[in-house]
Design a protein around this motif. Structure first.
Motif, PDB file in Angstrom:
ATOM      1  N   THR A  96       0.848  -1.186   0.000  1.00 53.38           N
ATOM      2  CA  THR A  96       0.000   0.000   0.000  1.00 53.38           C
ATOM      3  C   THR A  96       0.884   1.235   0.000  1.00 53.38           C
ATOM      4  OG1 THR A  96      -0.132  -0.007   2.409  1.00 53.38           O
ATOM      5  CG2 THR A  96      -1.889  -1.143   1.217  1.00 53.38           C
ATOM      6  N   ASP A  97       0.263   2.380  -0.300  1.00 48.42           N
ATOM      7  CA  ASP A  97       0.961   3.666  -0.308  1.00 48.42           C
ATOM      8  C   ASP A  97       0.138   4.650   0.505  1.00 48.42           C
ATOM      9  OD1 ASP A  97       1.611   6.460  -1.412  1.00 48.42           O
ATOM     10  OD2 ASP A  97       3.176   5.214  -2.332  1.00 48.42           O
ATOM     11  N   ASP A  98       0.793   5.447   1.345  1.00 47.08           N
ATOM     12  CA  ASP A  98       0.034   6.302   2.249  1.00 47.08           C
ATOM     13  C   ASP A  98      -0.741   7.397   1.531  1.00 47.08           C
ATOM     14  OD1 ASP A  98       2.404   7.696   1.588  1.00 47.08           O
ATOM     15  OD2 ASP A  98       2.290   8.875   3.434  1.00 47.08           O
ATOM     16  N   ILE A  99      -0.386   7.707   0.290  1.00 48.74           N
ATOM     17  CA  ILE A  99      -1.110   8.725  -0.468  1.00 48.74           C
ATOM     18  C   ILE A  99      -1.908   8.097  -1.610  1.00 48.74           C
ATOM     19  CG2 ILE A  99      -0.866  10.763  -1.937  1.00 48.74           C
ATOM     20  CD1 ILE A  99       1.480  11.613  -0.213  1.00 48.74           C
ATOM     21  N   ILE A 100      -1.262   7.197  -2.349  1.00 50.15           N
ATOM     22  CA  ILE A 100      -1.940   6.586  -3.500  1.00 50.15           C
ATOM     23  C   ILE A 100      -3.007   5.599  -3.046  1.00 50.15           C
ATOM     24  CG2 ILE A 100      -1.601   5.258  -5.616  1.00 50.15           C
ATOM     25  CD1 ILE A 100       1.293   6.207  -5.600  1.00 50.15           C
ATOM     26  N   GLY A 101      -2.702   4.849  -1.950  1.00 46.86           N
ATOM     27  CA  GLY A 101      -3.626   3.837  -1.468  1.00 46.86           C
ATOM     28  C   GLY A 101      -3.128   2.434  -1.779  1.00 46.86           C
ATOM     29  N   PHE A 102      -4.047   1.523  -2.086  1.00 48.85           N
ATOM     30  CA  PHE A 102      -3.702   0.123  -2.349  1.00 48.85           C
ATOM     31  C   PHE A 102      -2.949   0.004  -3.673  1.00 48.85           C
ATOM     32  CE2 PHE A 102      -4.833  -4.042  -4.201  1.00 48.85           C
ATOM     33  CZ  PHE A 102      -4.274  -4.873  -3.235  1.00 48.85           C
ATOM     34  N   ILE A 103      -1.783  -0.660  -3.625  1.00 45.37           N
ATOM     35  CA  ILE A 103      -0.979  -0.844  -4.838  1.00 45.37           C
ATOM     36  C   ILE A 103      -1.213  -2.219  -5.447  1.00 45.37           C
ATOM     37  CG2 ILE A 103       1.360  -0.857  -5.775  1.00 45.37           C
ATOM     38  CD1 ILE A 103       0.364   1.879  -4.831  1.00 45.37           C
ATOM     39  N   GLY A 104      -1.223  -3.276  -4.640  1.00 45.77           N
ATOM     40  CA  GLY A 104      -1.477  -4.602  -5.191  1.00 45.77           C
ATOM     41  C   GLY A 104      -1.134  -5.717  -4.225  1.00 45.77           C
ATOM     42  N   ASN A 105      -1.619  -6.917  -4.548  1.00 46.67           N
ATOM     43  CA  ASN A 105      -1.317  -8.133  -3.785  1.00 46.67           C
ATOM     44  C   ASN A 105      -0.173  -8.887  -4.442  1.00 46.67           C
ATOM     45  OD1 ASN A 105      -3.258  -8.047  -1.666  1.00 46.67           O
ATOM     46  ND2 ASN A 105      -4.853  -8.559  -3.155  1.00 46.67           N
ATOM     47  N   ILE A 106       0.756  -9.379  -3.635  1.00 49.88           N
ATOM     48  CA  ILE A 106       1.820 -10.252  -4.115  1.00 49.88           C
ATOM     49  C   ILE A 106       1.498 -11.705  -3.796  1.00 49.88           C
ATOM     50  CG2 ILE A 106       4.258 -10.861  -3.796  1.00 49.88           C
ATOM     51  CD1 ILE A 106       4.786  -7.867  -3.304  1.00 49.88           C
ATOM     52  N   GLY A 107       0.869 -11.946  -2.658  1.00 50.01           N
ATOM     53  CA  GLY A 107       0.521 -13.318  -2.265  1.00 50.01           C
ATOM     54  C   GLY A 107       1.658 -13.987  -1.531  1.00 50.01           C
ATOM     55  N   ASP A 108       2.101 -15.143  -2.016  1.00 53.40           N
ATOM     56  CA  ASP A 108       3.164 -15.913  -1.380  1.00 53.40           C
ATOM     57  C   ASP A 108       4.528 -15.391  -1.812  1.00 53.40           C
ATOM     58  OD1 ASP A 108       1.142 -17.423  -0.323  1.00 53.40           O
ATOM     59  OD2 ASP A 108       1.366 -19.077  -1.742  1.00 53.40           O
ATOM     60  N   LEU A 109       5.475 -15.439  -0.886  1.00 55.82           N
ATOM     61  CA  LEU A 109       6.833 -14.995  -1.183  1.00 55.82           C
ATOM     62  C   LEU A 109       7.789 -15.916  -0.440  1.00 55.82           C
ATOM     63  CD1 LEU A 109       7.866 -12.623  -2.907  1.00 55.82           C
ATOM     64  CD2 LEU A 109       8.206 -11.335  -0.800  1.00 55.82           C
ATOM     65  N   ASP A 110       8.586 -16.662  -1.187  1.00 56.26           N
ATOM     66  CA  ASP A 110       9.503 -17.629  -0.591  1.00 56.26           C
ATOM     67  C   ASP A 110      10.706 -16.906   0.014  1.00 56.26           C
ATOM     68  OD1 ASP A 110      10.412 -20.065   0.212  1.00 56.26           O
ATOM     69  OD2 ASP A 110      10.620 -20.915  -1.795  1.00 56.26           O
ATOM     70  N   VAL A 111      11.486 -17.629   0.793  1.00 57.72           N
ATOM     71  CA  VAL A 111      12.678 -17.064   1.413  1.00 57.72           C
ATOM     72  C   VAL A 111      13.617 -16.525   0.328  1.00 57.72           C
ATOM     73  CG1 VAL A 111      14.696 -17.574   2.830  1.00 57.72           C
ATOM     74  CG2 VAL A 111      12.483 -18.588   3.399  1.00 57.72           C
ATOM     75  N   ASN A 112      14.073 -15.293   0.471  1.00 52.05           N
ATOM     76  CA  ASN A 112      14.968 -14.583  -0.458  1.00 52.05           C
ATOM     77  C   ASN A 112      14.295 -14.203  -1.772  1.00 52.05           C
ATOM     78  OD1 ASN A 112      17.197 -14.728   1.335  1.00 52.05           O
ATOM     79  ND2 ASN A 112      17.669 -16.796   0.601  1.00 52.05           N
ATOM     80  N   GLU A 113      13.059 -14.536  -1.958  1.00 47.14           N
ATOM     81  CA  GLU A 113      12.356 -14.172  -3.189  1.00 47.14           C
ATOM     82  C   GLU A 113      11.933 -12.708  -3.130  1.00 47.14           C
ATOM     83  OE1 GLU A 113       8.578 -15.688  -5.948  1.00 47.14           O
ATOM     84  OE2 GLU A 113       8.859 -16.470  -3.915  1.00 47.14           O
ATOM     85  N   GLU A 114      11.916 -12.045  -4.308  1.00 41.97           N
ATOM     86  CA  GLU A 114      11.461 -10.661  -4.361  1.00 41.97           C
ATOM     87  C   GLU A 114      10.408 -10.504  -5.445  1.00 41.97           C
ATOM     88  OE1 GLU A 114      14.890  -8.157  -5.111  1.00 41.97           O
ATOM     89  OE2 GLU A 114      14.394  -8.030  -7.246  1.00 41.97           O
ATOM     90  N   ALA A 115       9.561  -9.517  -5.257  1.00 41.42           N
ATOM     91  CA  ALA A 115       8.511  -9.217  -6.220  1.00 41.42           C
ATOM     92  C   ALA A 115       8.441  -7.702  -6.386  1.00 41.42           C
ATOM     93  CB  ALA A 115       7.173  -9.773  -5.747  1.00 41.42           C
ATOM     94  N   THR A 116       8.012  -7.250  -7.580  1.00 36.94           N
ATOM     95  CA  THR A 116       7.996  -5.817  -7.895  1.00 36.94           C
ATOM     96  C   THR A 116       6.615  -5.401  -8.373  1.00 36.94           C
ATOM     97  OG1 THR A 116      10.331  -5.905  -8.539  1.00 36.94           O
ATOM     98  CG2 THR A 116       9.065  -3.999  -9.253  1.00 36.94           C
ATOM     99  N   LEU A 117       6.128  -4.301  -7.826  1.00 36.59           N
ATOM    100  CA  LEU A 117       4.869  -3.694  -8.255  1.00 36.59           C
ATOM    101  C   LEU A 117       5.143  -2.260  -8.702  1.00 36.59           C
ATOM    102  CD1 LEU A 117       2.411  -4.888  -5.446  1.00 36.59           C
ATOM    103  CD2 LEU A 117       2.777  -5.912  -7.698  1.00 36.59           C
ATOM    104  N   TYR A 118       4.252  -1.728  -9.567  1.00 38.93           N
ATOM    105  CA  TYR A 118       4.435  -0.383 -10.116  1.00 38.93           C
ATOM    106  C   TYR A 118       3.164   0.442  -9.934  1.00 38.93           C
ATOM    107  CZ  TYR A 118       8.537  -2.292 -12.501  1.00 38.93           C
ATOM    108  OH  TYR A 118       9.751  -2.880 -12.778  1.00 38.93           O
ATOM    109  N   ALA A 119       3.355   1.753  -9.897  1.00 35.28           N
ATOM    110  CA  ALA A 119       2.231   2.695  -9.903  1.00 35.28           C
ATOM    111  C   ALA A 119       2.700   3.953 -10.621  1.00 35.28           C
ATOM    112  CB  ALA A 119       1.781   3.019  -8.485  1.00 35.28           C
TER     113      ALA A 119
END
Length: 403
Positions: free
Chosen positions: A309-332
């Motif tokens: 989430t973003d304090d001004i924009i609001g909800f950015i998105g769901n990533i769901g599951d994230l394994d150890v050392n795994e990374e995920a990227t979202l954009y706005a």
């Protein structure tokens, strides 16, 4: 006294905690089934041959075994302790009459019952508990040193010359050592009363060595991110005799964690970390602005329900599951206002430990600065005098016309 944290009640599984069905509470009777779960306890990943068997949603009681114990540590790990292996400190074979003695350690299990603050442990062996020579029987004098034939608090079968020892240590906590001998047990080291301990074994082919220690949280720090607990086991006799074996297992407490890095860009290509205004880019008024949110699982257990989430924009998105050392990227993206002021917004990520059930969170700011307005030429003193004179001349002309 070390009190258990309130959040322990929300833990699904610690490394030592396993998903034992409610209908199969552990009874200290020296019998493995049906209550002990043979799946792997989460977090025990030292042994490469067993690593593929781990399933975070199918955790159990079984721990990995490290060769050696009682000041005889090694770096050798096994899914189960090798058969006929008497350890690095013993030269004798594991049995004199048969294939393997009843004190040839096979597996070590552990379970912590947080509802009753009780630590349970179990050791399985290749032979029969009490059968030192490995002939498949505990009826000979050599095997069964229980001279009077009467069951004690720990059952029947281990006499005065046979010994099962458990030593439990954790950095920053008191050490505990318990001897099971002559059908009974004794507290050798540690802040325990006799009534705090239960032990049992059964001299049958399916028998095990089993123990319970009550008020465990008063001795050890039990909970996420705590120090590992080392459990050393020695099965053998009061003297260095054939059949002795040693092994060590570790209880690993998971430590879930998460990290978010937020970036800002004017072209969706060149990104600025921009944690402060000093590192922020300058954007044109009424232009496009882009944000990138990179979330990483920095803990040692998988995460579920990860979102941003973003304090001004609001909800950015769901990533769901994230394994150890795994990374995920979202954009706005957005638009720089036409009447712009310097801008700061904060990205936040949340998740839940898949094993521990513990919530984790992190946040990171991003800033951008606005393009300054076009400069208005400053009025010099000479220019000001000229302006006043011009205005006066206009006034005189106007008065002349009026006359």
């Amino acid at each position: 006294m070390k009190e258990m944290k309130l959040w322990l009640t929300i833990l699904m599984v610690l490394a030592l905690v396993a998903s034992v069905p409610a209908a199969s509470a552990i009874t200290v009777d020296g019998i493995k089934d049906p209550e002990w779960n043979d799946n792997w306890a989460f977090g025990q990943t030292n042994n490469a041959t067993a690593a593929g068997e781990y399933d975070v949603f199918n955790t159990g009681n079984r721990l990995e075994v490290r060769q050696g114990a009682f000041d005889d540590d090694t770096t050798i790990w096994n899914a189960e302790d090798p058969k006929n292996d008497s350890g690095t400190s013993h030269d004798e074979t594991m049995a004199t009459e048969g294939d393997s003695s009843g004190q040839d350690i096979m597996r070590i299990y552990g379970h912590y019952d947080f509802a009753n603050d009780t630590l349970f442990g179990m050791t399985t062996v290749y032979g029969i508990p009490g059968d030192l020579d490995g002939d498949g029987s505990t009826n000979t004098i050599f095997d069964n040193r229980d001279t009077d034939g009467n069951a004690g608090p720990a059952g029947l079968g281990l006499g005065q010359w046979e010994l099962w020892t458990i030593r439990i240590t954790q950095t920053g906590s008191p050490a505990v050592e318990i001897d099971v001998q002559d059908n009974d047990w004794a507290i050798i080291i540690g802040p325990l009363a006799y009534s705090d301990v239960e032990a049992a074994f059964s001299p049958t082919a399916d028998g095990v060595y089993e123990i319970a220690i009550s008020d465990a949280s008063e001795i050890w720090d039990i909970g996420p991110c705590q120090e590992d607990i080392m459990i050393e086991v020695r099965a053998g006799g009061t003297a260095d005799t054939p059949g002795e074996d040693t092994a060590t297992a570790f209880v690993h407490f998971t430590c879930p964690d998460i990290m978010i890095k937020k970036y800002v860009s004017a072209d969706n290509s060149t990104w600025f970390d921009a944690n402060t205004k000093l590192t922020a880019p300058v954007l044109e008024n009424n232009s496009a602005v882009y944000w990138r949110y990179v979330v990483t699982n920095t803990g040692d257990e998988p995460l579920t329900s990860v979102s941003v989430t973003d304090d001004i924009i609001g909800f950015i998105g769901n990533i769901g599951d994230l394994d150890v050392n795994e990374e995920a990227t979202l954009y706005a993206s957005g638009t720089v206002p036409r009447l712009c002021t310097d801008y700061t917004n904060i990205g936040t990520t949340n998740g839940v430990g898949a094993v521990s059930g513990i919530p984790v969170t992190d946040n990171d700011p991003a800033n951008y600065l606005c393009e300054p307005p076009e400069d208005v030429p400053a009025m010099t003193p000479i220019g000001l005098i000229g302006l006043i004179g011009a205005l006066g001349l206009v006034g005189i002309v106007a008065m002349k016309r009026r006359e």
